[in-house]
Design an enzyme around this catalytic site. Structure first.
Site, short mmCIF file in Angstrom:
data_model
loop_
_atom_site.label_atom_id
_atom_site.label_comp_id
_atom_site.label_asym_id
_atom_site.label_seq_id
_atom_site.Cartn_x
_atom_site.Cartn_y
_atom_site.Cartn_z
N ASP A 208 29.80 -17.79 31.36
CA ASP A 208 28.41 -18.04 31.00
C ASP A 208 28.16 -19.52 30.73
OD1 ASP A 208 25.77 -17.40 30.19
OD2 ASP A 208 26.40 -17.30 28.10
N TYR A 506 28.54 -9.19 19.50
CA TYR A 506 27.12 -9.57 19.46
C TYR A 506 26.29 -8.36 19.01
CZ TYR A 506 28.35 -14.00 21.44
OH TYR A 506 28.88 -15.25 21.60
N GLU A 542 33.34 -15.31 17.87
CA GLU A 542 31.96 -15.54 18.33
C GLU A 542 31.05 -14.51 17.69
OE1 GLU A 542 31.21 -15.61 22.59
OE2 GLU A 542 33.07 -16.73 22.95
C1 BDP Z 1 30.45 -14.26 25.08
C2 BDP Z 1 31.14 -15.32 25.91
C3 BDP Z 1 30.37 -16.64 25.90
C4 BDP Z 1 28.91 -16.37 26.18
C5 BDP Z 1 28.37 -15.46 25.09
C6 BDP Z 1 26.87 -15.15 25.27
O1 BDP Z 1 32.45 -15.55 25.43
O2 BDP Z 1 30.90 -17.52 26.87
O3 BDP Z 1 28.14 -17.54 26.30
O4 BDP Z 1 29.05 -14.24 25.19
O5 BDP Z 1 26.56 -14.23 25.99
O6 BDP Z 1 30.80 -13.01 25.47
O7 BDP Z 1 26.05 -15.87 24.72
#
Ligand code: BDP
Length: 652
Positions: A208, A506, A542
């Protein structure tokens, strides 16, 4: 009672015996530094440039463009180096170009470098994305595959072949990705003549960020004597105030060289010395290297000067000198903690990208320094080099400022089953070798990350990652190794081999969009499941939410500044419970907005930055700043001037 000095030495020697320094000796990649025996000539600035727009992108090779000045074989553009070429012109064909581009320029080489046969002249490219071929005066001197690590070639022989010729450097760079490159990608031809013009193709990628290309880092010429320090490896330890630096120096060009190693402190005082290619420097009352906000004096570095002497055939003494900055620190992992200098370290930091307006992924000092100022403003003590190795200058900044680094390979987007084959694995091992060779001496680097979000639930992933992780540990037994997963804890095949679980999620974004109320429960479950199964410390590597800056909504809705703040706060509540147990860090996705390929979920790039792409704060930046300083005040040993008065912090 065992003597601590002996004990320490023994420990270091054992550690060093484990370290396969020999594997690095052939390909030493010491950062170029000037000294009394070494000179540097930077080749940054304007180069001539042409993209090979021919249908098979091969015209440049067919017509041997490297044999003459590029301007003599067709039209050229001015192209800055370092920079990605994609955003420099108004031409969408160049922004989205796939295939070979050509750069060239002529260089005035000091005549002394050519005349003196005792001088090696090395051409070094900091990085070029993705594959490169390099010629000097039409003679091929090297090629390299991989977009984020340096490569070099000794060119003295070519220059001496015709000392009157100007030195013309030609570099062809191809950004085509295959299922065996890192990162992987593949070219797809779309052959339906009713929908696509003849020869139409696209490059599919599984990551991404925009596949920026070109010469991204500095190009240099540097010199060394013919007998020279090719590589240095250091491992550090300490006990009872006594620091120890075990070193190993690889020499090329002679087996009769003698070596003297001298360690000086910040004031230039000699604090330890040794002779010979391998040894241990003992430092009384050693000042340790500490992370930013963990100690009053973060990022302390000694200078280790290696002085090589060798007698020439005519009996003269020839010398090479190289100075390596060294920080004394240790890193250990337990089942619940990450220890730096035997003290628990909590990662409160960011994920970054090398990305900015116009330059793309091109190295840019103003941007680098601004980013460090922003990280320090934020109270961030660490970052991950998502999703590829960054310029080594950035690691030097980290060493000096005490910013802790998780150093990630370009193993991002390994999602196709064909990217788990032998060719991919062999390349991955090579890349880890190049990465460890380059970055092994940086005290800021505390962990290697071999991949980001691979399809780690696929059957071949187990053996694949077992091999890559074991190889990385063999190269460097002093640092923990991880990869970053977003797969299900029960199906993840690589987790048994990592030292630290790094997990991305997320919640209330890609899952249960808009449902902030589920974060707490789901995040708890996530942590309990991973810890329950593996009993290893966990970093939330993340989490985040996109924000269109300036978009407000109360109650919060997705893409508003308020929504990002609420996502962050909901995660933080859970982190605060779990960091008392086994959660050892939190890294926001992302430090700043960054460019991606075009797509329906991306409004001119990924907007999960807490700063805009122009490095202006969104509301989430203030939320994070308040939190990071609070954590630092609770856990670190800060001088009074860094104690941030939280009352002054603005909340959205
Ligand atoms: C994660 C990836 C990252 C993306 C992020 C997103 O590791 O590279 O930019 O999602 O979707 O899964 O913002």
């Amino acid at each position: 009672m065992a003597c601590p000095v002996k004990h320490l030495q023994l420990h270091l020697i054992l550690l060093f015996a484990l370290w396969d320094v020999c594997s690095m000796i052939n390909s030493g990649m010491l950062f170029p530094r000037e000294s009394s025996s070494r000179e540097i000539k930077e080749l940054n600035g304007l180069w001539s440039f042409r993209a090979d727009l021919s249908p098979n992108r091969n015209l440049g090779f067919e017509q041997a463009w490297y044999k003459r000045r590029l301007a003599e074989t067709g039209p050229v553009l001015d192209m800055p180096v370092p920079a990605s070429y994609n955003d420099i012109t108004q031409d969408p064909k160049l922004r989205d170009f796939i295939g070979w581009v050509w750069y060239d320029r002529e260089v005035v080489v000091p005549s002394r470098w050519v005349a003196d046969k005792n001088i090696r002249v090395v051409l070094r490219v900091g990085s070029a994305h993705y594959s490169s071929v390099v010629w000097v005066n039409g003679v091929k001197v090297t090629e390299h595959h991989g977009g984020h690590l340096p490569f070099e070639a000794e060119i003295g022989g070519v220059l001496r072949g015709d000392p009157t010729a100007p030195c013309r450097i030609t570099i062809a760079v191809n950004n085509t990705l295959t299922l065996q490159t890192l990162p992987p990608g593949n070219i797809q031809y779309l052959n339906d003549p009713s929908r696509y013009p003849k020869g139409y193709f696209v490059q599919n990628t599984y990551f991404d960020f925009f596949n920026y290309a070109g010469i991204h880092r500095s190009v240099l010429l540097y010199t060394t004597p013919q007998t020279y320090v090719n590589d240095i490896a250091v491992v550090t330890d300490f006990a009872d105030g006594l620091g120890a630096i075990a070193y190993d120096v690889a020499v090329s060009g002679s087996s009769n060289a003698s070596l003297k190693v001298t360690l000086t402190d910040g004031e230039g005082r000699c604090v330890a010395a040794a002779t010979g290619p391998k040894g241990v420097l003992k430092v009384v009352d050693a000042t340790l290297w500490w992370p930013y906000l963990m100690h009053e004096r973060p990022g302390f570095l000694y200078n280790m000067e290696v002085c090589l002497q060798v007698a020439s055939a005519r009996g003269e003494v020839l010398e090479d000198r190289y100075t390596l900055p060294v920080g004394i620190r240790t890193v250990k992992v337990t089942s619940t903690q990450f220890l730096i200098n035997n003290k628990p370290f909590y990662f409160h930091g960011v994920n970054k990208h090398e990305d900015s307006d116009i330059r793309g992924k091109g190295f840019d000092w103003p941007l680098v320094v601004k980013d460090f100022n922003l990280m320090k403003w934020l109270g961030a003590n660490s970052f991950r080099t998502s999703h590829y190795p960054y310029d080594e200058e950035i690691l030097h900044m980290c060493d000096r400022h005490g910013i802790v680094v998780i150093d990630e390979s370009p193993g991002v987007g390994i999602r196709d089953i064909r990217s788990f084959g032998n060719a991919s694995l062999a390349h991955h091992l090579d890349v880890m070798g190049e990465l460890v060779t380059r970055d092994k001496n940086h005290p800021s680097v505390v962990m290697w990350s071999v991949a980001n979000e691979p399809a780690s639930e696929m059957p071949p992933a187990g053996l694949y990652f077992e091999t890559v992780i074991a190889h990385t540990k063999a190269l460097d037994p002093t640092r923990p190794v991880t990869y970053v997963t977003n797969s299900n804890y029960a199906r993840d095949k690589g987790a048994p081999f990592v030292d630290v679980i790094c997990v991305n999620s997320y919640l209330s974004w890609y899952h249960d969009p808009g449902a902030l109320e589920v974060i707490s429960l789901q995040l708890n479950t996530q942590f309990e499941e991973w810890y329950g199964k593996y009993k290893k410390p966990i970093i939330q590597s993340e989490y985040g939410a996109d924000v269109v800056p300036g978009l407000h909504s109360d109650p919060p809705v997705m893409f508003s500044e308020e929504y990002q703040v609420m996502v962050l706060r909901s995660y933080h509540e859970v982190f605060d419970q779990k960091r008392k147990q086994y959660v050892i860090g939190e890294l926001i996705w992302n430090f700043a907005d960054f460019m991606t390929a075009q797509g329906v979920t991306r409004v001119v790039g990924n907007k999960k930055g807490i700063f805009t792409r122009q490095r202006q704060p969104k509301a989430g930046a203030y939320t994070l700043r308040e939190r990071y300083w609070r954590i630092a005040n609770e856990t670190g040993l800060l001088p009074p001037w860094t104690k941030y008065p939280c009352s002054q912090l603005r909340s959205p």
